[in-house]
Scaffold this motif. Sequence first.
Motif, short mmCIF file in Angstrom:
data_model
loop_
_atom_site.label_atom_id
_atom_site.label_comp_id
_atom_site.label_asym_id
_atom_site.label_seq_id
_atom_site.Cartn_x
_atom_site.Cartn_y
_atom_site.Cartn_z
N LYS A 38 0.84 -1.19 0.00
CA LYS A 38 0.00 0.00 0.00
C LYS A 38 0.88 1.25 0.00
O LYS A 38 2.04 1.21 0.38
N ILE A 39 0.28 2.36 -0.41
CA ILE A 39 1.05 3.59 -0.44
C ILE A 39 1.48 4.01 0.96
O ILE A 39 2.53 4.64 1.15
N ALA A 40 0.70 3.62 1.98
CA ALA A 40 1.07 3.95 3.36
C ALA A 40 2.37 3.26 3.76
O ALA A 40 3.13 3.80 4.58
N TYR A 295 -4.33 5.65 -7.76
CA TYR A 295 -3.24 6.63 -7.63
C TYR A 295 -1.90 5.93 -7.51
O TYR A 295 -0.91 6.34 -8.13
N LEU A 296 -1.84 4.84 -6.76
CA LEU A 296 -0.59 4.11 -6.57
C LEU A 296 -0.15 3.45 -7.87
O LEU A 296 1.02 3.58 -8.29
N ARG A 297 -1.05 2.71 -8.53
CA ARG A 297 -0.67 2.00 -9.75
C ARG A 297 -0.24 2.99 -10.84
O ARG A 297 0.71 2.74 -11.58
N GLY A 298 -0.94 4.11 -10.94
CA GLY A 298 -0.55 5.11 -11.92
C GLY A 298 0.81 5.71 -11.62
O GLY A 298 1.64 5.88 -12.51
N GLY A 299 1.07 6.00 -10.34
CA GLY A 299 2.36 6.56 -9.97
C GLY A 299 3.51 5.62 -10.22
O GLY A 299 4.63 6.06 -10.51
N LEU A 300 3.26 4.33 -10.11
CA LEU A 300 4.33 3.34 -10.31
C LEU A 300 4.70 3.16 -11.78
O LEU A 300 5.67 2.45 -12.08
N THR A 301 3.97 3.79 -12.70
CA THR A 301 4.36 3.71 -14.11
C THR A 301 5.36 4.81 -14.47
O THR A 301 5.84 4.84 -15.60
N VAL A 344 10.64 -1.34 -0.31
CA VAL A 344 9.19 -1.55 -0.35
C VAL A 344 8.72 -1.71 -1.80
O VAL A 344 7.91 -2.59 -2.12
N LEU A 345 9.24 -0.88 -2.68
CA LEU A 345 8.81 -0.89 -4.09
C LEU A 345 9.23 -2.16 -4.81
O LEU A 345 8.53 -2.63 -5.71
N GLY A 346 10.38 -2.73 -4.44
CA GLY A 346 10.85 -3.96 -5.09
C GLY A 346 10.98 -3.81 -6.59
O GLY A 346 11.53 -2.83 -7.09
#
Length: 397
Positions: A38-40, A295-301, A344-346
């Motif tokens: 999670k983003i948290a 928001y998280l999935r979009g930011g990870l691109t 965390v991001l791996g």
Amino acid sequence: MVEKSYLETRNNKDARNGTVDGIGGDGDFDPSAPPPFKIAEIRAAIPKHCWVKNPWRSLGYVLRDVTVVFALAAAALYLDSWICWPLYWAAQGTMFWAIFVLGHDCNEKMSFFFFFLYSGHGSFSNNHLLNNAVGHILHSSILVPYHGWRISHRTHHQNHGNVENDESWVPLPEKIYKNLDLTTRFMRYTVPLPMLAYPIYLWRRSPGKEGSHFNPYSKLFAPSERKAVLTSTICWSIMVLLLIYSSLVFDPVQVLKIHGVPYLIFVMWLDFVTYLHHHGHEQKLPWYRGKEWSYLRGGLTTVDRDYGWINGIHHDIGTHVIHHLFPQIPHYHLVEATRAAKPVLGKYYREPRKSGPFPFHLFSNLVRSIGEDHYVSDTGDVVFYQTDPLLRNIKSN
């Protein structure tokens, strides 16, 4: 609904077996899969001091950059040699880009002041009036409408990676792309023409989107934002009039050499960097629609880039993943925050290829992506860029 997963296309030449900028990777990793964190959890991994904004430190960067800008201009005018002018243009255009980044950090959250209506990053300081005063001065000086651009950039951050709602270098759906005439397609997808797109974008946005960053009544803006947009348009107009007046009093060629050519270099830097934040990775990255987007999935691109010596000059803007997820982190903490978040991001963090003193290696990423990434399918909630074979054949002949 997923149009086509990365794993289904990884043997295609457009999806090079999961490599990370050509330096290896895991061919079994699907970047479109929902992340297991999670983003948290990312937020918790970042040291508390990375969130602290120091207005004096921020103003120190402004003083440094403005001093360099004036010193370069004074040196160019003093030497006034055609041997020196190209060096001046490259250096000053890069400094205009650095000035833009500092103004970009001034973007603030929404309030109800007139001149100081704000929303965005606020990573410059916690003083709203300071942020917006500095932002107006810096952006107007390089012909950027501060509030108009700030609001569209807010839309970009809130919808990053969303085909339907993103604002910056968003892919064209196939239907819109196919309605473009061949000349428009050629100009849009042939280097270096897209690297001069920013002024056009400010005036009329992208194909399929309506509005202007200068018009308070544009569809970009809510009624409550119109006074702020008008204020920024007036500031921009004052800068234009100042340049025109300088041309009349002094010499239009001198003004062109001092400000005009560096402005074009700045535009190319802006388009180059912002495009590569979201495109050009060796592994095809997903874009989302509907319920698949978050928001998280979009930011990870988004993609981090290494610019060598330029990193410090343009305030580590290439450290972009954490900036997109947490835009309130000051630029001088982004490298440390990224280092803390990587465990965390791996595999969802793509290590940038190390640059030499100058990021020449990124030109191949740019040319390849613009030559191949033309549109996405009109259907599907997880989509990847596709190539127009007709355009590719025309350009190869």
